[in-house]
Design a protein around this motif. Structure first.
Motif, PDB file in Angstrom:
ATOM      1  N   HIS A  46      59.901  34.414  26.606  1.00 43.62           N
ATOM      2  CA  HIS A  46      58.474  34.653  26.855  1.00 43.62           C
ATOM      3  C   HIS A  46      58.163  34.123  28.248  1.00 43.62           C
ATOM      4  O   HIS A  46      58.424  32.962  28.541  1.00 43.62           O
ATOM      5  N   GLU A  47      57.636  34.996  29.110  1.00 42.40           N
ATOM      6  CA  GLU A  47      57.299  34.580  30.476  1.00 42.40           C
ATOM      7  C   GLU A  47      55.805  34.308  30.560  1.00 42.40           C
ATOM      8  O   GLU A  47      55.006  35.029  29.967  1.00 42.40           O
ATOM      9  N   THR A  48      55.452  33.245  31.299  1.00 41.73           N
ATOM     10  CA  THR A  48      54.040  32.895  31.418  1.00 41.73           C
ATOM     11  C   THR A  48      53.721  32.458  32.840  1.00 41.73           C
ATOM     12  O   THR A  48      54.621  32.093  33.602  1.00 41.73           O
ATOM     13  N   THR A  49      52.439  32.521  33.184  1.00 44.95           N
ATOM     14  CA  THR A  49      51.933  32.079  34.489  1.00 44.95           C
ATOM     15  C   THR A  49      51.005  30.898  34.248  1.00 44.95           C
ATOM     16  O   THR A  49      50.200  30.918  33.312  1.00 44.95           O
ATOM     17  N   LEU A  50      51.143  29.850  35.068  1.00 45.45           N
ATOM     18  CA  LEU A  50      50.281  28.675  34.952  1.00 45.45           C
ATOM     19  C   LEU A  50      49.344  28.588  36.146  1.00 45.45           C
ATOM     20  O   LEU A  50      49.664  29.061  37.234  1.00 45.45           O
ATOM     21  N   SER A  51      48.215  27.912  35.947  1.00 46.57           N
ATOM     22  CA  SER A  51      47.351  27.574  37.083  1.00 46.57           C
ATOM     23  C   SER A  51      48.035  26.444  37.852  1.00 46.57           C
ATOM     24  O   SER A  51      48.892  25.730  37.304  1.00 46.57           O
ATOM     25  N   LEU A  52      47.659  26.259  39.094  1.00 41.60           N
ATOM     26  CA  LEU A  52      48.234  25.179  39.902  1.00 41.60           C
ATOM     27  C   LEU A  52      47.940  23.828  39.248  1.00 41.60           C
ATOM     28  O   LEU A  52      48.808  22.959  39.188  1.00 41.60           O
ATOM     29  N   LYS A  53      46.723  23.663  38.732  1.00 43.39           N
ATOM     30  CA  LYS A  53      46.349  22.415  38.054  1.00 43.39           C
ATOM     31  C   LYS A  53      47.284  22.140  36.874  1.00 43.39           C
ATOM     32  O   LYS A  53      47.813  21.036  36.727  1.00 43.39           O
ATOM     33  N   ASP A  54      47.502  23.148  36.006  1.00 42.87           N
ATOM     34  CA  ASP A  54      48.383  22.970  34.845  1.00 42.87           C
ATOM     35  C   ASP A  54      49.819  22.691  35.276  1.00 42.87           C
ATOM     36  O   ASP A  54      50.513  21.879  34.665  1.00 42.87           O
ATOM     37  N   ALA A  55      50.265  23.374  36.340  1.00 45.02           N
ATOM     38  CA  ALA A  55      51.641  23.197  36.816  1.00 45.02           C
ATOM     39  C   ALA A  55      51.851  21.773  37.335  1.00 45.02           C
ATOM     40  O   ALA A  55      52.918  21.190  37.136  1.00 45.02           O
ATOM     41  N   LEU A  56      50.827  21.204  37.988  1.00 44.01           N
ATOM     42  CA  LEU A  56      50.965  19.871  38.579  1.00 44.01           C
ATOM     43  C   LEU A  56      50.617  18.744  37.608  1.00 44.01           C
ATOM     44  O   LEU A  56      51.241  17.681  37.637  1.00 44.01           O
ATOM     45  N   CYS A  57      49.613  18.965  36.777  1.00 43.46           N
ATOM     46  CA  CYS A  57      49.071  17.876  35.954  1.00 43.46           C
ATOM     47  C   CYS A  57      49.534  17.914  34.501  1.00 43.46           C
ATOM     48  O   CYS A  57      49.173  17.040  33.718  1.00 43.46           O
ATOM     49  N   GLY A  58      50.297  18.939  34.129  1.00 41.74           N
ATOM     50  CA  GLY A  58      50.708  19.058  32.727  1.00 41.74           C
ATOM     51  C   GLY A  58      49.722  19.926  31.969  1.00 41.74           C
ATOM     52  O   GLY A  58      48.589  20.140  32.410  1.00 41.74           O
ATOM     53  N   CYS A  59      50.153  20.414  30.836  1.00 36.14           N
ATOM     54  CA  CYS A  59      49.305  21.325  30.074  1.00 36.14           C
ATOM     55  C   CYS A  59      49.840  21.466  28.655  1.00 36.14           C
ATOM     56  O   CYS A  59      50.919  20.986  28.318  1.00 36.14           O
ATOM     57  N   THR A  60      49.059  22.140  27.846  1.00 39.33           N
ATOM     58  CA  THR A  60      49.466  22.492  26.495  1.00 39.33           C
ATOM     59  C   THR A  60      49.687  23.996  26.480  1.00 39.33           C
ATOM     60  O   THR A  60      48.783  24.757  26.829  1.00 39.33           O
ATOM     61  N   LEU A  61      50.899  24.400  26.132  1.00 34.99           N
ATOM     62  CA  LEU A  61      51.227  25.825  26.046  1.00 34.99           C
ATOM     63  C   LEU A  61      51.123  26.251  24.592  1.00 34.99           C
ATOM     64  O   LEU A  61      51.592  25.535  23.699  1.00 34.99           O
ATOM     65  N   GLN A  62      50.539  27.414  24.361  1.00 29.45           N
ATOM     66  CA  GLN A  62      50.500  27.967  23.004  1.00 29.45           C
ATOM     67  C   GLN A  62      51.205  29.315  23.008  1.00 29.45           C
ATOM     68  O   GLN A  62      50.897  30.172  23.836  1.00 29.45           O
ATOM     69  N   VAL A  63      52.162  29.457  22.111  1.00 29.22           N
ATOM     70  CA  VAL A  63      52.915  30.707  22.006  1.00 29.22           C
ATOM     71  C   VAL A  63      52.982  31.103  20.540  1.00 29.22           C
ATOM     72  O   VAL A  63      53.341  30.292  19.681  1.00 29.22           O
ATOM     73  N   MET A  64      52.595  32.340  20.261  1.00 30.96           N
ATOM     74  CA  MET A  64      52.710  32.868  18.903  1.00 30.96           C
ATOM     75  C   MET A  64      54.128  33.420  18.749  1.00 30.96           C
ATOM     76  O   MET A  64      54.505  34.376  19.422  1.00 30.96           O
TER      77      MET A  64
END
Length: 189
Positions: free
Chosen positions: A104-122
């Motif tokens: 599954h390929e995804t694109t992140l915002s710069l903020k999420d890429a630098l600061c961490g994030c929660t990914l949700q995948v069905m």
């Protein structure tokens, strides 16, 4: 000599059939209608329809062949040809298959890429997956979730691989944020 007439078996007729990744993760029954021409000695033909069932096994790969012997056209004095169904994978909106794994390929915002994030995948089966990542996520980073891929021949399942395909940069940074952002980025190594 061998004695007796040898009947030549006509070439098998190949027909494609399509399965989604959902079909292939759990297996399914595909009903296929086949129409065969039956020719008599005078060359007249009639058509016979028949529905056959393909028992799709979990984890089958594209190109898997299922043969139905002697279900092809009937000609006098000849063995009817076999019909071979060849499995094709339907393109999936969210996943690509890579062997036993799904990607599954995804694109992140710069903020999420630098600061961490929660990914949700069905996933293909089961409830929504929530994955928390606190590290910097660069393009090309792969996050692997074990046993969420396709069923394997010997048991078990492949993996789900989430690939950070791209990081979206903001189109502009307001002047009021530039100093703070610059200082924050200076602190990063």
């Amino acid at each position: 000599g061998m004695g007796g007439k040898r009947r030549k078996t006509p070439t098998a007729v190949q027909k494609p059939f399509a399965c989604s990744l959902e079909d292939l993760v759990s297996g399914c029954i595909k009903k296929m209608k086949i129409t065969r021409n039956v020719y008599d000695e005078q060359g007249r033909s009639s058509q016979k329809e028949k529905v056959i069932e393909i028992n799709v096994k979990p984890g089958w790969k594209a190109g898997t062949k299922v043969t139905f012997p002697q279900e092809g056209d009937v000609h006098p004095g000849q063995t009817p040809s076999d019909i071979v169904f060849v499995m094709e994978e339907k393109p999936h909106p969210r996943f690509k298959r890579d062997g036993d794994d799904i990607v599954h390929e995804t694109t992140l915002s710069l903020k999420d890429a630098l600061c961490g994030c929660t990914l949700q995948v069905m996933p293909l089966t089961g409830p929504m997956l929530t994955i928390r990542k606190d590290e910097v996520l660069k393009p090309g980073t792969t996050i692997t979730v074990a046993n969420q891929g396709m069923p394997k021949k010997g048991g078990g399942r492949g993996n789900l691989r989430i690939v950070i395909k791209n990081v979206q940069f903001p189109s502009s940074v307001p002047d009021s944020a530039k100093t703070g952002l610059s200082n924050a980025l200076d602190a990063c190594r």
